[in-house]
Design an enzyme around this catalytic site. Structure first.
Site, PDB file in Angstrom:
ATOM      1  CG  HIS A  71      -0.271  -0.236   2.520  1.00  0.00           C
ATOM      2  ND1 HIS A  71       0.561   0.704   3.102  1.00  0.00           N
ATOM      3  CD2 HIS A  71      -0.281  -1.304   3.366  1.00  0.00           C
ATOM      4  CE1 HIS A  71       1.008   0.245   4.243  1.00  0.00           C
ATOM      5  NE2 HIS A  71       0.533  -0.974   4.430  1.00  0.00           N
ATOM      6  CD  GLU A  72       0.331   5.319  -2.471  1.00  0.00           C
ATOM      7  OE1 GLU A  72       1.391   5.955  -2.265  1.00  0.00           O
ATOM      8  OE2 GLU A  72       0.017   4.871  -3.581  1.00  0.00           O
ATOM      9  N   GLY A  73       1.870   3.161   2.231  1.00  0.00           N
ATOM     10  CA  GLY A  73       2.882   3.188   3.281  1.00  0.00           C
ATOM     11  C   GLY A  73       4.168   2.517   2.827  1.00  0.00           C
ATOM     12  CG  HIS A  74       4.262  -1.701   2.112  1.00  0.00           C
ATOM     13  ND1 HIS A  74       2.947  -2.092   2.088  1.00  0.00           N
ATOM     14  CD2 HIS A  74       4.833  -2.377   3.132  1.00  0.00           C
ATOM     15  CE1 HIS A  74       2.728  -2.976   3.046  1.00  0.00           C
ATOM     16  NE2 HIS A  74       3.862  -3.166   3.701  1.00  0.00           N
TER      17      HIS A  74
ATOM     18  N   GLY B  68       8.530   1.435   8.531  1.00  0.00           N
ATOM     19  CA  GLY B  68       7.511   2.417   8.870  1.00  0.00           C
ATOM     20  C   GLY B  68       7.265   2.489  10.366  1.00  0.00           C
ATOM     21  CD  GLN B  69       7.692   5.427  14.909  1.00  0.00           C
ATOM     22  OE1 GLN B  69       8.845   5.430  14.480  1.00  0.00           O
ATOM     23  NE2 GLN B  69       7.391   5.087  16.155  1.00  0.00           N
TER      24      GLN B  69
ATOM     25  CG  ASP C 260       4.484  -2.512  11.672  1.00  0.00           C
ATOM     26  OD1 ASP C 260       3.372  -2.786  12.150  1.00  0.00           O
ATOM     27  OD2 ASP C 260       4.734  -2.576  10.451  1.00  0.00           O
TER      28      ASP C 260
ATOM     29  CD  GLN D  93       7.210  -5.763  12.996  1.00  0.00           C
ATOM     30  OE1 GLN D  93       7.873  -5.601  11.979  1.00  0.00           O
ATOM     31  NE2 GLN D  93       6.053  -6.387  12.995  1.00  0.00           N
TER      32      GLN D  93
ATOM     33  CB  SER E 164      -1.258  -5.636   4.354  1.00  0.00           C
ATOM     34  OG  SER E 164      -0.127  -5.017   3.761  1.00  0.00           O
TER      35      SER E 164
END
Length: 287
Positions: free
Chosen positions: A46-49, A158-159, A161, A164, A197
């Site tokens: 998605h746009e985050g990735h 990405g922040q 997660d 992680q 996702s």
């Protein structure tokens, strides 16, 4: 080649590698000194990735993405079997953004006699770790394996997660892995819900209700700033109760698994949030 690499690869078709050996053969031929940006994912992009890919593309000579649904980070009753798998579509998206290499192993990354894992001490004791036993061991192990295969200069996460991200920084420092960890801001939908996702699992009503997650985090942040005007520290329970009140106000929230207020450095629970240090507020609930 090195001087013009970023421009030259922009018109190339992405190269997909299905085995560790296949990718390593390519990795050995990358000239020393070229910066390699790496975006590890489980697919269903998605746009985050894609924002991570764009950041990697802007700051490296070569960009590598990986797609692997890692079984060891899923619990016994989690969604490994139904996790979205859209490899063809994902490959097209990555190709359109000019990613040079896609590492998408077709076989299990854990061999028949695999016995070695990265065990991040203490992470099973935090709220998410208790809710998802073994999850962080699975994340720590697969990320270490991917770093060993790709050997990137920079790796992008990405922040969203957050736990992680803290874990991966800990791994890199503790195990002396030569990679720079780049954490990018969470990409959100117009109504504030973080892109994920797993949002695909939600029906229309559930999707609307899920915005309460964002609202509760905003409420916690606002409360923290208000209280800090007259104090040097805030009781973590007050912040937790604020978040709980938002979640409980949404009828479609059927179960609150946890609301945690933790250290931004270690993910360990806080009794109070100190002025200037802040905290990480994380939530897990069902709608």
């Amino acid at each position: 080649f090195a001087a013009n690499s970023r421009r030259a690869v922009s018109n190339m078709v992405i190269q997909t590698h299905k085995t560790v050996q296949c990718f390593r053969d390519v990795r050995r031929n990358i000239p020393q000194g070229m910066k390699i940006g790496f975006v590890p994912t489980m697919g269903a992009l998605h746009e985050g990735h894609l924002s991570l890919v764009k950041e990697a593309k802007a700051n490296n000579d070569i960009v590598v993405a990986s797609i692997y649904v890692n079984p060891t980070q899923f619990g016994a009753n989690e969604d490994l079997d139904k996790y979205p798998r859209t490899l063809e579509q994902d490959t097209e998206l990555l190709n359109d953004l000019g990613v040079d290499h896609l590492f998408a192993p077709s076989a299990n990354m854990y061999g028949k006699h695999h016995v070695s894992y990265v065990e991040p001490t203490g992470f099973d004791n935090i709220a998410e770790g208790k809710a998802r036993p073994g999850h962080f061991r699975g994340v720590a192990t697969i990320v270490t394996k991917l770093f060993n295969v790709v050997q990137p200069t920079n790796a992008y996460f990405g922040q969203k997660d957050a736990a992680q991200c803290i874990l991966i920084r800990r791994i890199v420092e503790d195990l002396n892995i030569d990679v720079n960890i780049c954490i990018q801001d969470t990409v959100r939908e117009k109504d504030g819900l973080a892109m994920s996702s797993r949002n695909a699992y939600l029906n229309e009503n559930e999707r609307q209700a899920a915005v309460v997650l964002y609202k509760s985090l905003c409420g916690a942040k606002e409360l923290y700033h208000d209280l800090m005007e007259s104090s040097s520290a805030v009781d973590a329970d007050i912040i937790r109760e604020k978040v709980m009140s938002y979640l409980q106000s949404e009828p479609m929230v059927s179960k609150i698994q946890y609301v945690a207020v933790d250290s931004k450095e270690t993910m360990q629970p806080l009794d109070e949030v100190v002025l200037g240090e802040g905290a990480l507020v994380s939530i897990a609930c069902q709608v």
